[in-house]
Design a protein around this motif. Structure first.
Motif, mmCIF file in Angstrom:
data_model
loop_
_atom_site.group_PDB
_atom_site.id
_atom_site.type_symbol
_atom_site.label_atom_id
_atom_site.label_comp_id
_atom_site.label_asym_id
_atom_site.label_seq_id
_atom_site.Cartn_x
_atom_site.Cartn_y
_atom_site.Cartn_z
ATOM 1 N N GLU A 238 -8.306 -3.901 -20.218
ATOM 2 C CA GLU A 238 -8.677 -4.326 -21.569
ATOM 3 C C GLU A 238 -10.171 -4.588 -21.739
ATOM 4 N N GLU A 239 -10.822 -5.184 -20.723
ATOM 5 C CA GLU A 239 -12.241 -5.534 -20.855
ATOM 6 C C GLU A 239 -13.154 -4.432 -20.343
ATOM 7 N N LEU A 240 -12.764 -3.797 -19.225
ATOM 8 C CA LEU A 240 -13.624 -2.786 -18.615
ATOM 9 C C LEU A 240 -13.260 -1.373 -19.031
ATOM 10 N N GLY A 241 -12.129 -1.213 -19.730
ATOM 11 C CA GLY A 241 -11.743 0.101 -20.229
ATOM 12 C C GLY A 241 -11.356 1.087 -19.153
ATOM 13 N N LEU A 242 -10.827 0.618 -18.038
ATOM 14 C CA LEU A 242 -10.443 1.493 -16.933
ATOM 15 C C LEU A 242 -9.019 1.994 -17.128
ATOM 16 N N ASP A 243 -8.765 3.226 -16.683
ATOM 17 C CA ASP A 243 -7.425 3.779 -16.863
ATOM 18 C C ASP A 243 -6.484 3.306 -15.758
ATOM 19 N N GLN A 244 -5.201 3.588 -15.942
ATOM 20 C CA GLN A 244 -4.183 3.101 -15.020
ATOM 21 C C GLN A 244 -4.353 3.680 -13.616
ATOM 22 N N THR A 245 -4.808 4.915 -13.528
ATOM 23 C CA THR A 245 -5.023 5.527 -12.216
ATOM 24 C C THR A 245 -6.088 4.772 -11.427
ATOM 25 N N THR A 246 -7.161 4.389 -12.099
ATOM 26 C CA THR A 246 -8.210 3.608 -11.440
ATOM 27 C C THR A 246 -7.677 2.270 -10.964
ATOM 28 N N LEU A 247 -6.861 1.625 -11.799
ATOM 29 C CA LEU A 247 -6.303 0.323 -11.419
ATOM 30 C C LEU A 247 -5.387 0.456 -10.207
ATOM 31 N N ILE A 248 -4.564 1.498 -10.195
ATOM 32 C CA ILE A 248 -3.650 1.685 -9.070
ATOM 33 C C ILE A 248 -4.424 1.906 -7.776
ATOM 34 N N THR A 249 -5.427 2.778 -7.822
ATOM 35 C CA THR A 249 -6.183 3.064 -6.600
ATOM 36 C C THR A 249 -7.000 1.851 -6.154
ATOM 37 N N ALA A 250 -7.481 1.043 -7.107
ATOM 38 C CA ALA A 250 -8.209 -0.174 -6.739
ATOM 39 C C ALA A 250 -7.293 -1.162 -6.029
ATOM 40 N N VAL A 251 -6.085 -1.341 -6.552
ATOM 41 C CA VAL A 251 -5.138 -2.255 -5.909
ATOM 42 C C VAL A 251 -4.686 -1.693 -4.567
ATOM 43 N N LEU A 252 -4.569 -0.368 -4.471
ATOM 44 C CA LEU A 252 -4.251 0.256 -3.182
ATOM 45 C C LEU A 252 -5.340 -0.058 -2.163
ATOM 46 N N ALA B 242 0.821 -1.204 0.000
ATOM 47 C CA ALA B 242 0.000 0.000 0.000
ATOM 48 C C ALA B 242 0.859 1.259 0.000
ATOM 49 N N LEU B 243 1.914 1.263 0.799
ATOM 50 C CA LEU B 243 2.794 2.427 0.889
ATOM 51 C C LEU B 243 3.426 2.759 -0.462
ATOM 52 N N VAL B 244 3.959 1.746 -1.114
ATOM 53 C CA VAL B 244 4.631 1.987 -2.395
ATOM 54 C C VAL B 244 3.619 2.343 -3.479
ATOM 55 N N LEU B 245 2.421 1.751 -3.425
ATOM 56 C CA LEU B 245 1.404 2.117 -4.414
ATOM 57 C C LEU B 245 0.997 3.584 -4.302
ATOM 58 N N VAL B 246 0.975 4.127 -3.083
ATOM 59 C CA VAL B 246 0.688 5.557 -2.927
ATOM 60 C C VAL B 246 1.758 6.379 -3.639
ATOM 61 N N ILE B 247 3.023 6.004 -3.442
ATOM 62 C CA ILE B 247 4.118 6.707 -4.115
ATOM 63 C C ILE B 247 4.008 6.555 -5.630
ATOM 64 N N ASP B 248 3.700 5.338 -6.080
ATOM 65 C CA ASP B 248 3.533 5.097 -7.520
ATOM 66 C C ASP B 248 2.394 5.943 -8.089
ATOM 67 N N LEU B 249 1.299 6.044 -7.336
ATOM 68 C CA LEU B 249 0.147 6.818 -7.803
ATOM 69 C C LEU B 249 0.515 8.286 -7.965
ATOM 70 N N VAL B 250 1.269 8.810 -7.013
ATOM 71 C CA VAL B 250 1.705 10.207 -7.102
ATOM 72 C C VAL B 250 2.578 10.415 -8.337
ATOM 73 N N LEU B 251 3.523 9.511 -8.558
ATOM 74 C CA LEU B 251 4.412 9.640 -9.711
ATOM 75 C C LEU B 251 3.658 9.485 -11.020
ATOM 76 N N TYR B 252 2.789 8.473 -11.096
ATOM 77 C CA TYR B 252 2.095 8.204 -12.362
ATOM 78 C C TYR B 252 1.125 9.319 -12.729
ATOM 79 N N THR B 253 0.308 9.747 -11.757
ATOM 80 C CA THR B 253 -0.690 10.769 -12.083
ATOM 81 C C THR B 253 -0.058 12.141 -12.304
ATOM 82 N N GLY B 254 1.086 12.389 -11.657
ATOM 83 C CA GLY B 254 1.737 13.691 -11.810
ATOM 84 C C GLY B 254 3.015 13.619 -12.610
ATOM 85 N N HIS B 255 3.092 12.677 -13.565
ATOM 86 C CA HIS B 255 4.354 12.466 -14.289
ATOM 87 C C HIS B 255 4.804 13.713 -15.056
ATOM 88 N N ASP B 256 3.858 14.481 -15.566
ATOM 89 C CA ASP B 256 4.237 15.696 -16.301
ATOM 90 C C ASP B 256 4.967 16.684 -15.389
#
Length: 445
Positions: free
Chosen positions: A279-293, A172-186
């Motif tokens: 692929e099947e539900l058409g969810l974006d990567q941010t949704t997947l990260i927060t779901a796994v979190l 969970a801790l690392v996924l929070v960090i990953d979420l910050v990096l992925y969503t704010g990559h720009d």
């Protein structure tokens, strides 16, 4: 040396060190295997595919969307060759720790190497995934084999559950960090692809860094037949003896068969959930990260809560209840509407509540069914179905998609693993199985 002759303070110190290997390697299972590498490897494979959507490794036509599932399945071939050998050598020599270090750092290095997965390099990604998965499997054989040595029988449900809780906390801790990096990559000055590759590589670095803690605290036990020259050959002979020995304990084998079936389903759901969502539900990567979190957060409570249920109702009954919930989860997943993240989050919450407990209690229950002195070898067979390394579930999932082109058909095909696993486990008389291997029978099991 047995836990009965160990000083309590030393035993607690080892237990606390032991927890940290789950803390180290679970980041691979969550950030890499569950979230990022499936969709990203699939996108790389699609970039390399022909106009019909197929890639051709070794001239074999493979649908690009099946590459990840097949890579997870193939990883067990390597794991099956190495895991029993590692377990046999560890039991013969008593030197689990050097083997744990070797397998952990090989897996961490392969995971870090995923930083170079880009363009059309799907074969590189598949190769590194196979190496990392196989290395994780070998390390978990050795890690799990410490459990009977560092915990008294009445402690094992709690100690095993705490290990899983440590793992889900780090995930969970690392996924929070990953979420910050992925969503704010720009804002960090990196592209989306670079952000994903940084997340993949950082999981390998985390794995390697925190492995230092258990390596400092765990200790090897002396055995009568100390290893030396020829230990590998002797390990193979010991493995053959172990397979013959396991036939002398049919009730242990019955539990192991049930576990191999239902945990194959559990691990396939974990490893393929991100593919299904993207692929099947058409969810974006941010949704997947927060779901796994969400899964990680609830899995901590689930592991500890199911540990308490096991103390009241027994581990076997609690596991059976979790398998019924897993079956309902798959049925619900089949009917999930596309583009509706709220329902995907609800499903993730249900998975989190049963995931940690079903795994932790299975590990502790099996530890009671292992003859003393055979821990690493028996756990090598146990580990063949753990951490998403079973070959049959991912193969069934990949073939279902290969034939139908539908991930819904692929996900519902996994129901058979939970139904059959439930039936097989229900038939195992666990109290008699514990007594049959010469171990003390806990008051509740």
């Amino acid at each position: 040396m047995t836990v009965g002759t160990a000083d309590r303070a030393d035993r607690i110190r080892e237990q606390r060190g032991w927890y940290f290997y789950d803390f180290a390697c679970s980041v691979y299972s969550t950030s890499v295997l569950t979230v990022f590498v499936g969709p990203y490897l699939t996108s790389v494979a699609k970039a390399a595919a022909d106009v019909d959507g197929f890639v051709h490794p070794l001239g074999i036509p493979v649908r690009a969307g099946s590459v990840f599932a097949y890579a997870v399945s193939v990883s067990v071939v390597l794991a099956v060759l190495v895991m029993p050998l590692a377990g046999a050598v560890a039991d013969r020599t008593g030197r689990k720790k050097p083997l744990l270090a070797t397998s952990a750092y090989l897996g961490a290095a392969a995971t870090t190497g995923l930083f170079f997965l880009d363009g059309e390099r799907y074969l590189l990604g598949a190769f590194l995934l196979i190496v990392a998965n196989a290395s994780l499997a070998v390390s978990m054989v050795l890690y799990n084999a410490y459990l009977p040595q560092i915990a008294e029988p009445e402690e094992r449900d709690a100690v095993s559950s705490r290990g899983w809780a440590f793992g889900y906390t780090s995930g969970a801790l690392v996924l929070v960090i990953d979420l910050v990096l992925y969503t704010g990559h720009d804002s960090f000055g990196v592209s989306e692809s670079e952000a994903v590759r940084i997340c993949l590589a950082s999981a390998g670095l985390w794995w390697g860094a925190f492995t230092l803690i258990p390596l400092r605290r765990l200790r090897d036990r002396q055995v009568a037949a100390a290893g030396g020259e020829g230990a590998v050959g002797s390990g193979w002979r010991q493995l053959m003896g172990t397979l013959r020995d396991m036939r002398r304990h049919p009730l242990t084998l019955s539990f192991l068969l049930a576990y191999l079936v239902y945990n194959d389903g559990v691990q396939t759901v974990i490893s393929q959930a991100s593919i299904y969502g993207s692929e099947e539900l058409g969810l974006d990567q941010t949704t997947l990260i927060t779901a796994v979190l969400l899964v990680q957060v609830l899995a901590v409570a689930g592991a500890l809560g199911m540990g308490r249920l096991a103390r009241a109702y027994g581990a076997k009954r609690t596991i059976l209840g979790s398998l019924a919930v897993w079956t309902l989860i798959l049925a619900a997943a089949y009917f999930l509407p596309a583009g509706a993240p709220v329902w995907f989050y609800a499903l993730a919450a249900a998975i989190g509540l049963v995931l940690g407990g079903s795994q932790a209690l299975s590990r502790s229950l099996f530890s009671h069914l292992v003859p003393r002195g055979k821990e690493a070898e028996y756990f090598s067979a146990y580990e063949m179905s753990d951490r998403g390394l079973s070959w049959l579930g991912p193969l069934v999932f990949g073939l279902a998609y290969q034939v139908t082109g539908s991930y819904r058909d692929a996900i519902i095909s996994l129901v058979v693993f939970f139904g059959l696993g439930f039936a097989l486990l229900a038939r195992v008389p666990v109290r008699r199985a514990v007594a049959a291997v010469g171990n003390p029978v806990p008051d509740r099991i």
